[in-house]
Scaffold this motif. Structure first.
Motif, PDB file in Angstrom:
ATOM      1  N   MET A 169       0.845  -1.186   0.000  1.00  0.00           N
ATOM      2  CA  MET A 169       0.000   0.000   0.000  1.00  0.00           C
ATOM      3  C   MET A 169       0.887   1.244   0.000  1.00  0.00           C
ATOM      4  N   GLN A 170       0.493   2.231  -0.805  1.00  0.00           N
ATOM      5  CA  GLN A 170       1.258   3.477  -0.824  1.00  0.00           C
ATOM      6  C   GLN A 170       0.334   4.658  -1.071  1.00  0.00           C
ATOM      7  N   LEU A 171       0.776   5.826  -0.625  1.00  0.00           N
ATOM      8  CA  LEU A 171       0.032   7.071  -0.777  1.00  0.00           C
ATOM      9  C   LEU A 171       0.629   7.841  -1.948  1.00  0.00           C
TER      10      LEU A 171
ATOM     11  N   GLU B  97       0.062  10.523   9.410  1.00  0.00           N
ATOM     12  CA  GLU B  97       0.015   9.276  10.170  1.00  0.00           C
ATOM     13  C   GLU B  97      -1.429   8.792  10.245  1.00  0.00           C
ATOM     14  N   PHE B  98      -1.617   7.472  10.093  1.00  0.00           N
ATOM     15  CA  PHE B  98      -2.949   6.890  10.049  1.00  0.00           C
ATOM     16  C   PHE B  98      -3.089   5.881  11.192  1.00  0.00           C
ATOM     17  N   TYR B  99      -4.183   6.026  11.965  1.00  0.00           N
ATOM     18  CA  TYR B  99      -4.415   5.195  13.138  1.00  0.00           C
ATOM     19  C   TYR B  99      -5.773   4.492  13.009  1.00  0.00           C
ATOM     20  N   ASN B 100      -5.797   3.200  13.353  1.00  0.00           N
ATOM     21  CA  ASN B 100      -7.075   2.491  13.349  1.00  0.00           C
ATOM     22  C   ASN B 100      -7.893   2.878  14.582  1.00  0.00           C
TER      23      ASN B 100
ATOM     24  N   TYR C 131      -0.089   3.253   9.297  1.00  0.00           N
ATOM     25  CA  TYR C 131       0.661   3.728   8.123  1.00  0.00           C
ATOM     26  C   TYR C 131       1.213   5.115   8.432  1.00  0.00           C
ATOM     27  N   LYS C 132       2.440   5.378   7.973  1.00  0.00           N
ATOM     28  CA  LYS C 132       3.045   6.704   8.060  1.00  0.00           C
ATOM     29  C   LYS C 132       3.669   7.033   6.725  1.00  0.00           C
TER      30      LYS C 132
END
Length: 323
Positions: free
Chosen positions: A1-3, A197-200, A207-208
């Motif tokens: 996965m990538q942004l 930064e992504f947090y569940n 993901y960062k």
């Protein structure tokens, strides 16, 4: 996965005020301009503007006004106008910002382009014109930029995910939650270099991003594929690339160590040109499926453009979408 960045927020690459032909200006204003400045000496001047939503930033000289002086920066639907005015004994800002979003005009002033003060807003029809007006002193504009809007948009991630925007020193700037349409919009006060930064929903970091530059109106998307497109050896990104002819070839490369299956290749075309693609240079379609692409494999994609006769001498944009 990538942004990956899929849209640049800047709607107009050039400074309209210093580069547009004189016939693009309306009004009775007297002005002069250089390659890097626009000076409205007197009167009023307008330009047509035809975007559904947008943000305009003006960098101007912070001029002290006398009781008889007045500056205006406004949007108009042809009947009513709203925006920012500066008069005697008010704060003389260096930066102005006007936003048209969700049927409202909002105005802001700043002296450093980072801390903004809201000077009011009003519900409005879609603007048709953007204008400046001066009475008394000259209004000097150093820079003028038009963006898609005030938001940094991130697409294609799990609803309920918390995203944090941090500056390059790790300071928290903003945080927002992804909605049920898998999208998150972060209101930017100013363009910034930083990370996401992504947090569940359990508060765990999932993901960062790498350090990136985020600007007004930019759109980023998460993709599970590490694929690249090349045109004549040049890596294609969100930035516009000009094709040299109406029949061209681009190369799709699998840059990962995985084999991908059932990759959909399609054309997103918002103009009247007929644009189709092919795997074999014989049969052309608006979209097709690549059944499999192995690690480091490259596949040629053929593009054929049939120009609409009414726009033969105009360059129109389209995008190749991979899903």
């Amino acid at each position: 996965m990538q942004l990956v960045k899929v849209k640049d927020g800047l709607l107009e690459l050039d400074n309209f005020l210093t580069t547009s032909p004189i016939e693009d200006f309306l009004g009775n204003g007297e002005y002069h301009r250089t390659p890097d400045k626009f000076v409205l000496r007197s009167g009023e001047i307008e330009r047509k503007i035809d975007y559904d939503e947008f943000l305009i930033i003006v960098d101007k000289e912070a001029t002290e006004l006398s009781p008889d002086d007045r500056f205006e920066f406004y949007l108009s639907d042809g009947t009513n106008k709203a925006g920012i005015e500066e008069i005697y004994n008010t704060e003389y800002a260096k930066y102005w910002k006007l936003i048209y979003h969700d049927g409202y005009i909002q105005g802001y002033k700043s002296n450093d382009s980072k801390i903004w003060f809201n000077v009011g807003g009003i519900k409005s029809n879609k603007p048709k014109y953007q204008g400046f007006k001066t009475k008394g002193k000259e209004l000097t504009i150093n820079n003028y930029r038009v963006y898609r809007g005030p938001y940094l948009t991130i697409q294609n991630f799990y609803p309920g995910t918390l995203v944090k925007l941090l500056d390059l020193d790790g300071n928290l700037i903003k945080e927002r939650v992804f909605s049920n349409n898998n999208e998150c919009n972060i209101f930017l006060d100013y363009p910034i270099g930083g990370t996401l930064e992504f947090y569940n929903q359990l508060g765990e970091l999932i993901y960062k991003s790498n350090p990136m530059f985020f600007s007004y109106g930019d759109v980023f998307m998460f993709t599970e594929y590490n694929l690249q497109l090349f045109y004549k050896g040049q890596l294609l990104t969100h930035k516009t690339t000009t094709l040299y002819s109406l029949i061209e070839t681009v190369t799709l490369r699998n840059n990962s160590d995985e084999t991908y299956s059932n990759i959909n290749i399609s054309i997103n075309n918002l103009n009247d040109d007929e644009i189709t693609i092919s795997k074999d240079n014989n049969n052309f379609y608006e979209s097709f499926i690549i059944e499999e692409i192995r690690p480091k494999e490259e596949i040629e994609i053929y593009i054929k453009i049939i120009k609409d006769r009414s726009t033969l001498f105009r360059m129109n944009d389209f995008t190749i979408e991979i899903s």
